[in-house]
Write a protein that holds these residues in place. Sequence first.
Motif, PDB file in Angstrom:
ATOM      1  N   ARG A 101       0.936  -1.071   0.011  1.00  0.00           N
ATOM      2  CA  ARG A 101      -0.068   0.007   0.101  1.00  0.00           C
ATOM      3  C   ARG A 101       0.769   1.293  -0.117  1.00  0.00           C
ATOM      4  O   ARG A 101       2.078   1.086  -0.176  1.00  0.00           O
ATOM      5  CB  ARG A 101      -0.950  -0.071   1.228  1.00  0.00           C
ATOM      6  N   LEU A 124      -2.515  -1.411   0.191  1.00  0.00           N
ATOM      7  CA  LEU A 124      -3.569  -0.826   0.712  1.00  0.00           C
ATOM      8  C   LEU A 124      -3.298   0.529   1.045  1.00  0.00           C
ATOM      9  O   LEU A 124      -4.131   1.249   1.883  1.00  0.00           O
ATOM     10  CB  LEU A 124      -4.265  -1.558   1.917  1.00  0.00           C
ATOM     11  N   ARG A 174      -5.909   3.801   1.666  1.00  0.00           N
ATOM     12  CA  ARG A 174      -7.247   3.366   2.111  1.00  0.00           C
ATOM     13  C   ARG A 174      -7.672   3.709   3.490  1.00  0.00           C
ATOM     14  O   ARG A 174      -6.875   3.707   4.434  1.00  0.00           O
ATOM     15  CB  ARG A 174      -7.308   1.918   2.031  1.00  0.00           C
ATOM     16  N   LEU A 182     -11.779  -0.903   5.532  1.00  0.00           N
ATOM     17  CA  LEU A 182     -11.729  -2.246   5.002  1.00  0.00           C
ATOM     18  C   LEU A 182     -12.673  -2.894   5.984  1.00  0.00           C
ATOM     19  O   LEU A 182     -12.744  -2.932   7.046  1.00  0.00           O
ATOM     20  CB  LEU A 182     -10.192  -2.646   5.171  1.00  0.00           C
ATOM     21  N   GLY A 228     -12.423  -8.600   4.947  1.00  0.00           N
ATOM     22  CA  GLY A 228     -11.623  -8.106   3.771  1.00  0.00           C
ATOM     23  C   GLY A 228     -10.200  -8.324   4.207  1.00  0.00           C
ATOM     24  O   GLY A 228      -9.697  -8.163   5.296  1.00  0.00           O
TER      25      GLY A 228
END
Length: 145
Positions: free
Chosen positions: A2, A54, A57, A60, A64
Motif C-alpha cells: 500500500r 492498501l 485506504r 476495509l 476483507g
Amino acid sequence: MRCSGLLKAGRYGALAALVSCGAAGNDAPLPLRIGPHVFQVEVAATPQQRERGLMGRTQLPADGGMLFVFGHAGRHCFWMRNTPLPLSIAFADDRGRIVALADMQPHSDALHCPDTDARYALEVPQGEFRRRGIATGAQIDGLPR
C-alpha cells in the motif's frame, strides 16, 4: 503493499522503500479460509500491486484484506508509511501455514518481518486474527500457487 510501501530485503540486496500510490489487487476478491473463518481478499501478485497494496485506504471490511503473493519464500518486510488503516499481518510459508503475526500501526516506519521465510503475507483490519482466535501455526486454505 500500500502507500505504506514494501521493503525489499534479502535477495533484493539493500533495503529500498517502494512508495507509489493507487488502487491495487484484482477486481474479483479471492476467498481464503483459515479454519471456519473466510476472508474475501484482493491479491497483490505483481511488483506494482505489491508496491501499492492498501496505501491510502481509509476503510476495509472486517472480512476483507489483501494477500501479497511473492514468487519465492523469503524474509519479506512491511511497513505502514502512507497507510492510514491499522492492520494485522500474517506471514505464511509455501504451504500456507502461518509462521508469524504482527499488528501494524498507521503511518509507521517500523519494520514487520517474519523470523523465518514466508511466501505469502495477508493483511486484514487490525485485531481480526486475534478476535477470531487465529494464531501462528494456523493453515490458510485457498492460496494461489
